[in-house]
Design a protein around this motif. Structure first.
Motif, short mmCIF file in Angstrom:
data_model
loop_
_atom_site.label_atom_id
_atom_site.label_comp_id
_atom_site.label_asym_id
_atom_site.label_seq_id
_atom_site.Cartn_x
_atom_site.Cartn_y
_atom_site.Cartn_z
N TRP A 1 -3.48 39.15 56.01
CA TRP A 1 -3.45 40.41 56.75
C TRP A 1 -4.08 40.15 58.12
O TRP A 1 -5.27 39.88 58.19
CB TRP A 1 -4.24 41.49 56.02
N PRO A 2 -3.32 40.21 59.20
CA PRO A 2 -3.92 40.01 60.52
C PRO A 2 -4.90 41.12 60.86
O PRO A 2 -4.92 42.17 60.21
CB PRO A 2 -2.72 40.03 61.47
N THR A 3 -5.71 40.89 61.87
CA THR A 3 -6.75 41.84 62.24
C THR A 3 -6.20 43.23 62.47
O THR A 3 -6.83 44.23 62.12
CB THR A 3 -7.47 41.36 63.52
N GLN B 1 -8.73 48.64 52.88
CA GLN B 1 -10.07 48.30 52.38
C GLN B 1 -10.15 46.78 52.25
O GLN B 1 -9.45 46.20 51.42
CB GLN B 1 -10.32 48.96 51.02
N SER B 2 -11.00 46.16 53.05
CA SER B 2 -11.08 44.70 53.05
C SER B 2 -11.47 44.15 51.68
O SER B 2 -11.05 43.05 51.30
CB SER B 2 -12.07 44.22 54.11
N ASP B 3 -12.25 44.92 50.91
CA ASP B 3 -12.66 44.43 49.60
C ASP B 3 -11.54 44.53 48.57
O ASP B 3 -11.66 44.04 47.44
CB ASP B 3 -13.91 45.15 49.10
N ASP C 1 -3.43 49.18 51.22
CA ASP C 1 -4.88 49.03 51.11
C ASP C 1 -5.35 47.58 51.08
O ASP C 1 -6.55 47.30 51.08
CB ASP C 1 -5.43 49.78 49.89
N GLY C 2 -4.41 46.60 51.06
CA GLY C 2 -4.79 45.19 51.12
C GLY C 2 -4.41 44.36 49.92
O GLY C 2 -4.43 43.14 49.97
#
Length: 229
Positions: A148-150, A70-72, A114-115
């Motif tokens: 975090w790479p793409t 989750q990018s957020d 999750d980031g």
């Protein structure tokens, strides 16, 4: 060429863990975890860590607590070791035998699939002894970060022909190039690297590292390996 670390499951409590999960010891022993470590070849330079987890069956994979990217969620968070956690310890020195806990500073990296992430600084073995540990700072006010790479936000789950289920994540930690093909992470020269993973299956934690103490202790530097470029 990346250096590959093959992580072994700690076996000191394996019988109890298998009983808690209602599976055989052999089934738990079939979980495969590896980490590929490398330095990017172009500026900006990064320590690149590629974590790969292979669960032997879909039913075992279903029980793995692997949170969705989750990018957020990206940002600093403490206590990530209480969940599935991708970890790495970095040091410029390792203690001389037989001293398992000789003084030398080191960095601990925690990351959730999750980031969320955390970078901690220790002056000595588990010192300062605080919970959570002191955050690694780039200055007096700014916490150190990882990237975090793409590929980390793309699909991280695949099923292969052997019916195993694979999970993966990529971490990039900024490094500073030094003479003699050395690199430093926020001022700590990368001479010893100890990638490790905590996998939670239901309510049971499984510990993976290249080598273990009994009971498992990721902070014990006698079990850390040299980083070889």
């Amino acid at each position: 060429m990346s250096q590959v670390f093959y992580l072994r499951l700690a076996t000191d409590s394996l019988a109890t863990q298998a009983q808690q999960l209602g599976v055989s010891i052999a089934a738990l022993s079939e979980i495969r975890v590896s980490v590929h470590a490398d330095i990017s070849q172009t500026s900006p330079f990064y320590l690149q860590l590629h974590y790969q987890v292979s669960m032997p069956t879909p039913s075992m994979a279903h029980r793995l607590e692997w949170p969705v990217w989750q990018s957020d969620k990206v940002g600093f968070a403490d206590y990530l070791w209480e969940e599935t956690c991708l970890e790495c310890f970095i040091s410029a020195k390792t203690p001389q035998a037989p001293m398992a806990k000789a003084s030398a500073p080191y960095i601990e990296i925690n990351a959730s699939p999750d980031g969320r992430y955390a970078l901690y600084q220790f002056d000595d073995y588990r010192h300062p002894d605080t919970s959570p540990p002191p955050a690694l700072m780039t200055d007096l006010q700014t916490r150190a970060t990882l990237e975090w790479p793409t590929s980390s936000s793309s699909s991280s789950l695949g099923i292969n022909l052997a019916c195993s289920v694979d999970f993966e994540r990529y971490l990039h930690i900024p490094v500073t190039p030094l003479p003699h093909q050395q690199y430093a992470v926020y001022g700590t020269v990368i001479e010893y690297l100890h990638p490790c993973v905590i996998l939670w299956l239901d309510k049971t934690a499984l510990y993976f590292a290249p080598s273990h103490t009994i009971p498992p202790d990721f902070h014990n530097r006698q079990h850390w390996g040299q980083f070889v470029l």
